[in-house]
Design a protein around this motif. Structure first.
Motif, short mmCIF file in Angstrom:
data_model
loop_
_atom_site.label_atom_id
_atom_site.label_comp_id
_atom_site.label_asym_id
_atom_site.label_seq_id
_atom_site.Cartn_x
_atom_site.Cartn_y
_atom_site.Cartn_z
N ILE A 94 55.26 17.93 72.32
CA ILE A 94 55.77 18.15 73.14
C ILE A 94 55.58 17.70 74.26
N PRO A 95 57.02 17.15 75.22
CA PRO A 95 56.41 16.57 76.46
C PRO A 95 55.48 17.33 77.35
N ASP A 96 55.29 16.63 78.30
CA ASP A 96 55.06 17.96 79.55
C ASP A 96 55.29 16.49 80.41
N SER A 97 53.89 16.63 81.25
CA SER A 97 53.97 16.32 82.94
C SER A 97 54.19 14.49 83.08
N TYR A 98 53.14 14.02 82.14
CA TYR A 98 53.88 12.79 81.66
C TYR A 98 55.14 12.42 81.31
N GLU A 99 55.57 12.63 80.90
CA GLU A 99 56.74 12.38 79.86
C GLU A 99 57.63 12.54 81.38
N ASP A 100 57.85 13.36 81.74
CA ASP A 100 58.42 14.24 82.73
C ASP A 100 58.04 13.06 84.09
N GLU A 101 57.04 12.68 85.13
CA GLU A 101 57.04 12.15 85.62
C GLU A 101 57.05 10.43 85.31
N ILE A 102 57.04 9.77 84.02
CA ILE A 102 58.05 8.58 83.45
C ILE A 102 59.54 8.74 83.91
N ILE A 103 60.09 9.45 83.37
CA ILE A 103 61.45 9.50 83.15
C ILE A 103 61.92 9.54 84.94
N SER A 104 61.12 10.51 85.96
CA SER A 104 61.32 10.19 87.05
C SER A 104 61.36 9.79 87.94
N GLU B 82 63.95 19.03 63.05
CA GLU B 82 64.68 19.93 64.05
C GLU B 82 64.73 20.93 64.55
N LYS B 83 63.58 21.47 64.70
CA LYS B 83 62.85 22.32 65.28
C LYS B 83 62.41 21.61 66.27
N GLN B 84 61.64 20.69 66.26
CA GLN B 84 60.83 20.15 67.90
C GLN B 84 61.55 19.17 67.92
N VAL B 85 63.06 18.51 66.90
CA VAL B 85 64.49 18.38 68.40
C VAL B 85 64.40 19.17 69.30
N LYS B 86 64.61 20.21 68.91
CA LYS B 86 65.48 21.32 69.58
C LYS B 86 64.10 21.81 70.77
N GLU B 87 63.31 21.67 70.93
CA GLU B 87 62.07 21.86 71.37
C GLU B 87 62.10 20.53 72.71
N ILE B 88 62.04 19.56 72.12
CA ILE B 88 62.17 18.60 72.54
C ILE B 88 62.75 18.65 73.91
N MET B 89 64.05 18.37 73.39
CA MET B 89 65.35 18.62 74.77
C MET B 89 65.67 20.01 75.16
N GLN B 90 64.79 20.79 75.09
CA GLN B 90 64.79 21.90 75.81
C GLN B 90 63.72 21.30 76.96
N VAL B 91 62.69 21.27 77.14
CA VAL B 91 61.92 20.43 77.39
C VAL B 91 62.16 19.60 78.50
N LEU B 92 63.02 17.99 78.06
CA LEU B 92 63.12 17.66 78.83
C LEU B 92 65.08 17.81 79.32
N ASN B 93 65.38 18.77 79.07
CA ASN B 93 66.80 18.93 79.00
C ASN B 93 67.78 17.91 78.75
N LEU B 94 67.67 17.51 77.48
CA LEU B 94 68.54 16.64 77.51
C LEU B 94 69.29 17.25 76.29
N ASN B 95 70.68 17.08 75.78
CA ASN B 95 71.14 16.59 74.60
C ASN B 95 70.57 15.34 72.98
N LYS B 96 70.89 15.50 72.32
CA LYS B 96 70.38 14.87 70.94
C LYS B 96 71.04 13.71 71.18
N ASP B 97 72.31 13.36 72.22
CA ASP B 97 73.20 12.39 72.47
C ASP B 97 71.62 11.34 73.14
N ASN B 98 71.09 11.90 74.21
CA ASN B 98 69.78 10.87 74.75
C ASN B 98 69.10 10.91 73.62
#
Length: 192
Positions: free
Chosen positions: A118-128, A153-169
C-alpha cells in the motif's frame, strides 16, 4: 514502438554529472524491491542491461541509458529499504528532488509500486514533486503475476483509495509474464 538498441551511459550522484543530451527522458521511480530494474529490462528487450539484485537497494545512483539513439531512460535510486544505512538513505531524496527540478528534458515519470504494497508518504511525495514540476506521472503496478485475481482487485481498490486515483490512471505489469509492456510502450510513445 520498439526498442532495438539500448546502451548504459553513466551513473550519477550529482546534478553536475548528469548527461547533457536533449533526448526526451523517461524516469523510473519506486521503492527498493518495486521491480524497477526488471521492468526496465523487459521494456528494453534486454535481460541484464539494468542490474537486478537478490537484495533490495542495489540502485544507489541515477543510472542513465539511451535507447534507439534518441530516447533517454533514467533509473532512480530505490528508496525505503530498511537495511540501507540511514546516511545513504538521506542522500536519495535530495538527489531525486534535484533530478526532478533540474531535468528539462524529462517527459514522463513512471512511479512503480509493488501491487502487494500500500503506497505511503514516499509515493505521495514523488507524485507531488512531479506534478509541481509539471511532469506527467504514470502509476505502474508491478509484480501483478504474484496475486490471484481476487487479491489483485482488493489491492487495486486500496491503492486507488490511498492515491485518490481511478483505475484508468493505473498500469498493470509483470516483468515475468510481459503484462503491461505494450501499454507502457504506448504511453512512452505518446510523451515523445
Amino acid at each position: 514502438m520498439k526498442f532495438t538498441n539500448a546502451t548504459f551511459i553513466k551513473s550519477c550522484t550529482k546534478i553536475s554529472h548528469f548527461p547533457s543530451y536533449n533526448y526526451p527522458e523517461f524516469a523510473f521511480f519506486g521503492r527498493s524491491n518495486s521491480g524497477k530494474s526488471s521492468l526496465i529490462n523487459m521494456l528494453l528487450n534486454r535481460k541484464n542491461l539494468v542490474k537486478t539484485g537478490s537484495k533490495p537497494g542495489v540502485t544507489k545512483t541515477i543510472n542513465f541509458f539511451t535507447v534507439n539513439n534518441n530516447i533517454s531512460i533514467a533509473d532512480l535510486p530505490g528508496y525505503g529499504y530498511a537495511k540501507i544505512p540511514l546516511k545513504l538513505k538521506k542522500t536519495f531524496m535530495p538527489l531525486i528532488k534535484n533530478y526532478i527540478a533540474n531535468r528539462s528534458n524529462l517527459k514522463l515519470g513512471l512511479l512503480l509500486i509493488d501491487i502487494r504494497r500500500i503506497p505511503d508518504s514516499y509515493e505521495d511525495e514523488i507524485i507531488s514533486l512531479l506534478i509541481k514540476n509539471r511532469i506527467p506521472v504514470a502509476i505502474v503496478l508491478t509484480k501483478c503475476d504474484k496475486l490471484s485475481n481476487l487479491k489483485r482487485e482488493k489491492q487495486v481498490k486500496e491503492i486507488m483509495q490511498v492515491l485518490n486515483l481511478n483505475k484508468d490512471n493505473l498500469f498493470f505489469t509483470s516483468s515475468k509474464t510481459g503484462e503491461g509492456k505494450k501499454e507502457l510502450l504506448k504511453i512512452i510513445k505518446e510523451h515523445l
